[in-house]
Scaffold this active site. Sequence first.
Site, PDB file in Angstrom:
ATOM      1  N   ASN A 219       2.149  -2.605  24.392  1.00  0.00           N
ATOM      2  CA  ASN A 219       2.705  -4.184  24.998  1.00  0.00           C
ATOM      3  C   ASN A 219       2.503  -4.211  26.718  1.00  0.00           C
ATOM      4  O   ASN A 219       1.553  -3.024  27.205  1.00  0.00           O
ATOM      5  CB  ASN A 219       4.290  -4.372  25.109  1.00  0.00           C
ATOM      6  CG  ASN A 219       5.035  -3.272  26.321  1.00  0.00           C
ATOM      7  OD1 ASN A 219       5.027  -3.269  27.575  1.00  0.00           O
ATOM      8  ND2 ASN A 219       6.291  -2.371  25.356  1.00  0.00           N
ATOM      9  N   LYS A 297      -6.950   8.944  10.314  1.00  0.00           N
ATOM     10  CA  LYS A 297      -7.143   7.223  10.504  1.00  0.00           C
ATOM     11  C   LYS A 297      -6.920   6.945   8.984  1.00  0.00           C
ATOM     12  O   LYS A 297      -7.517   6.772   8.345  1.00  0.00           O
ATOM     13  CB  LYS A 297      -8.599   7.931  10.656  1.00  0.00           C
ATOM     14  CG  LYS A 297      -9.204   6.056  11.884  1.00  0.00           C
ATOM     15  CD  LYS A 297     -10.375   6.629  12.302  1.00  0.00           C
ATOM     16  CE  LYS A 297     -11.017   5.417  12.905  1.00  0.00           C
ATOM     17  NZ  LYS A 297     -12.185   4.745  12.659  1.00  0.00           N
ATOM     18  N   PRO A 314      15.511   3.117  18.810  1.00  0.00           N
ATOM     19  CA  PRO A 314      16.343   3.174  19.087  1.00  0.00           C
ATOM     20  C   PRO A 314      16.629   2.471  20.907  1.00  0.00           C
ATOM     21  O   PRO A 314      16.128   2.574  21.047  1.00  0.00           O
ATOM     22  CB  PRO A 314      16.828   4.968  19.243  1.00  0.00           C
ATOM     23  CG  PRO A 314      15.371   5.331  19.312  1.00  0.00           C
ATOM     24  CD  PRO A 314      14.660   4.482  18.508  1.00  0.00           C
ATOM     25  N   ASP A 315      17.968   2.123  20.851  1.00  0.00           N
ATOM     26  CA  ASP A 315      18.279   1.378  22.331  1.00  0.00           C
ATOM     27  C   ASP A 315      18.716   2.593  22.966  1.00  0.00           C
ATOM     28  O   ASP A 315      20.044   2.720  23.375  1.00  0.00           O
ATOM     29  CB  ASP A 315      19.094   0.311  22.202  1.00  0.00           C
ATOM     30  CG  ASP A 315      19.502  -0.365  22.943  1.00  0.00           C
ATOM     31  OD1 ASP A 315      18.662  -0.086  24.292  1.00  0.00           O
ATOM     32  OD2 ASP A 315      18.973  -1.510  23.053  1.00  0.00           O
ATOM     33  N   PHE A 334      17.310  -4.015  32.414  1.00  0.00           N
ATOM     34  CA  PHE A 334      15.946  -5.374  32.862  1.00  0.00           C
ATOM     35  C   PHE A 334      16.291  -5.752  31.507  1.00  0.00           C
ATOM     36  O   PHE A 334      16.895  -6.020  30.457  1.00  0.00           O
ATOM     37  CB  PHE A 334      15.023  -4.371  32.948  1.00  0.00           C
ATOM     38  CG  PHE A 334      14.477  -4.199  34.693  1.00  0.00           C
ATOM     39  CD1 PHE A 334      15.030  -2.978  34.844  1.00  0.00           C
ATOM     40  CD2 PHE A 334      13.727  -5.033  35.064  1.00  0.00           C
ATOM     41  CE1 PHE A 334      14.986  -2.619  36.521  1.00  0.00           C
ATOM     42  CE2 PHE A 334      13.205  -4.393  36.759  1.00  0.00           C
ATOM     43  CZ  PHE A 334      14.125  -3.705  36.801  1.00  0.00           C
ATOM     44  N   LYS A 348      22.766  -9.620  28.097  1.00  0.00           N
ATOM     45  CA  LYS A 348      22.676  -8.396  27.664  1.00  0.00           C
ATOM     46  C   LYS A 348      23.279  -7.374  28.112  1.00  0.00           C
ATOM     47  O   LYS A 348      23.152  -6.056  27.917  1.00  0.00           O
ATOM     48  CB  LYS A 348      21.138  -8.483  28.085  1.00  0.00           C
ATOM     49  CG  LYS A 348      20.378  -7.429  27.529  1.00  0.00           C
ATOM     50  CD  LYS A 348      19.055  -7.959  27.726  1.00  0.00           C
ATOM     51  CE  LYS A 348      18.598  -8.781  27.030  1.00  0.00           C
ATOM     52  NZ  LYS A 348      16.829  -9.435  26.922  1.00  0.00           N
ATOM     53  N   LYS A 352      24.880  -4.562  25.754  1.00  0.00           N
ATOM     54  CA  LYS A 352      24.188  -2.711  25.886  1.00  0.00           C
ATOM     55  C   LYS A 352      24.769  -1.903  27.000  1.00  0.00           C
ATOM     56  O   LYS A 352      25.221  -1.218  27.332  1.00  0.00           O
ATOM     57  CB  LYS A 352      22.892  -2.792  26.668  1.00  0.00           C
ATOM     58  CG  LYS A 352      21.945  -4.333  26.289  1.00  0.00           C
ATOM     59  CD  LYS A 352      20.746  -3.567  25.774  1.00  0.00           C
ATOM     60  CE  LYS A 352      19.433  -4.325  25.388  1.00  0.00           C
ATOM     61  NZ  LYS A 352      18.602  -2.921  24.950  1.00  0.00           N
TER      62      LYS A 352
HETATM   63  N1  CTP Z   1      15.747  -1.072  25.812  1.00  0.00           N
HETATM   64  C1  CTP Z   1      15.835   0.380  25.895  1.00  0.00           C
HETATM   65  N2  CTP Z   1      15.451   0.297  24.439  1.00  0.00           N
HETATM   66  C2  CTP Z   1      15.055  -0.560  23.592  1.00  0.00           C
HETATM   67  C3  CTP Z   1      15.278  -1.932  23.693  1.00  0.00           C
HETATM   68  C4  CTP Z   1      14.764  -2.397  25.582  1.00  0.00           C
HETATM   69  O1  CTP Z   1      16.116   0.428  26.628  1.00  0.00           O
HETATM   70  N3  CTP Z   1      14.797  -0.361  22.276  1.00  0.00           N
HETATM   71  C5  CTP Z   1      15.657  -1.188  27.526  1.00  0.00           C
HETATM   72  C6  CTP Z   1      15.447  -1.817  28.591  1.00  0.00           C
HETATM   73  O2  CTP Z   1      14.348  -0.950  29.014  1.00  0.00           O
HETATM   74  C7  CTP Z   1      15.405  -2.718  29.478  1.00  0.00           C
HETATM   75  C8  CTP Z   1      16.186  -3.727  28.774  1.00  0.00           C
HETATM   76  O3  CTP Z   1      15.760  -2.712  28.053  1.00  0.00           O
HETATM   77  O4  CTP Z   1      16.113  -2.224  30.217  1.00  0.00           O
HETATM   78  C9  CTP Z   1      15.567  -4.653  27.712  1.00  0.00           C
HETATM   79  O5  CTP Z   1      16.111  -5.570  26.746  1.00  0.00           O
HETATM   80  P1  CTP Z   1      15.549  -5.817  25.317  1.00  0.00           P
HETATM   81  O6  CTP Z   1      17.013  -6.002  24.304  1.00  0.00           O
HETATM   82  O7  CTP Z   1      15.023  -4.998  25.098  1.00  0.00           O
HETATM   83  O8  CTP Z   1      14.913  -6.968  25.738  1.00  0.00           O
HETATM   84  P2  CTP Z   1      14.248  -8.012  26.293  1.00  0.00           P
HETATM   85  O9  CTP Z   1      13.449  -6.767  26.376  1.00  0.00           O
HETATM   86  O10 CTP Z   1      14.332  -8.540  27.862  1.00  0.00           O
HETATM   87  O11 CTP Z   1      13.877  -8.567  25.242  1.00  0.00           O
HETATM   88  P3  CTP Z   1      14.852  -9.254  23.673  1.00  0.00           P
HETATM   89  O12 CTP Z   1      15.910  -9.965  24.477  1.00  0.00           O
HETATM   90  O13 CTP Z   1      13.951 -10.385  23.920  1.00  0.00           O
HETATM   91  O14 CTP Z   1      14.672  -8.339  22.944  1.00  0.00           O
END
Ligand code: CTP
Length: 407
Positions: A219, A297, A314-315, A334, A348, A352
């Site tokens: 991205n 490839k 994973p989050d 963020f 969020k 989270k």
């Molecule tokens: N994040 C993370 N791991 C992921 C996805 C996100 O640590 N797999 C963290 C990012 O670093 C950021 C926050 O989670 O701190 C963003 O959350 P996300 O759910 O991705 O929200 P957005 O990017 O704002 O987008 P959306 O709400 O559209 O999903």
Amino acid sequence: MSEAVPTMRRILLIVGGGIAAYKSLELVRLLKKAGHETRAILTGAGAEFVTPLSLAALTGHPVRQGLFHPDDETTMGHIELSRWADLVVVAPATAGLIAKAANGMADDLASTTLLATDKRVLLAPAMNVRMWLHPAVQANVERLKGFDGLHGVAVVGPDDGEMACGEYGPGRMAEPAAILEAIEGLLAGAAGRPLTGRRAVVTAGPTFEPIDPVRGLTNRSSGKQGYAIAAALAELGAEVTLVTGPTALSIPTGVTGVAVEAAVQMQAAVRDALPADIAVLSAAVADWRVDGVASGKIKKGPGGPPTLALIENPDILAGVAAPGPMRPKLVIGFAAETSDLEANARAKLSRKGCDWIVGNDVSDDVFGSDGNTVMLVTRDGAETWPRQSKTAIARRLATRIAEHLAD
Ligand code: CTP
């Protein structure tokens, strides 16, 4: 949404005589937006360029002009004024004011204040290019910079450019936004290094999710905001590990960089960096990765384009914020939003399990740009910070983190 005033500081602004004085009005506006209080001293020459009324209206305080004004001296004497401030800023700093300060002359309110203050002084010089380059002016500036401790002045600018007099070269006063940034930097420094002994992990940049050995999904995150946060935490004394996806930036001084590509690698590197007191996860982690990355490839073929199967990453933030012995005291995430910033950021925050969310308004051009508009959402409230540079936002966030951990 509440408009809280974060880390408000008191700035004494000395406006010298020069065409750049009009830019000082903009500086006062920016200082106010950033939550700082300003009082102004206007020199006689300065008053030829801006009016005391404009400065008074913008600062919300009477403007001081003379050394011996009985009304002024009974409300706040000039010595008291020089002590009231957290920082003294001279903008524009003329050759005359610089010469007086370098030689300890005190024959008017501005020069007397510069001698009497017990706070740091920031000069924003503005003058004709020949004057700026004159060895006498250069020697005065070097002398002022070289004084010990608090007496050593800081200087921002001057910039190169076309001057009001039609000549070209260094001499233009730094832009108000750059002066604000220098001010915030000095204020952060004046607070000492309150994060000494604290450990921090910061994530930044995009992730790169491979499709095959030569292709991948990524991205447009530049990493600038996260790098600036890592630098600001290190400036305040923290021991910082910056786990970064691929960016064009270099690791800031005093920061340990760990370069990763995919989200799963970022997650492992973050785990390795724990325990930490602070986690600031600003990386734009890809939500999905390709299931079954091709070992060679992928070739074009008669079967048409390949179909990519995606699986969820994973989050990392939710993992770090989950309760447990390794959870940092302060976990900050963020949120990039194009609408309903506060509501989305707050959702969020609870989803989270983190402590603070820095909500990023990405409806304007934030990716790769140096400026940013953010909202800090905590469990107790939300505050909007004015649009400012990513460095200024990072310093403010680092200061807030230090204040929070000190409580
Ligand atoms: N994040 C993370 N791991 C992921 C996805 C996100 O640590 N797999 C963290 C990012 O670093 C950021 C926050 O989670 O701190 C963003 O959350 P996300 O759910 O991705 O929200 P957005 O990017 O704002 O987008 P959306 O709400 O559209 O999903």
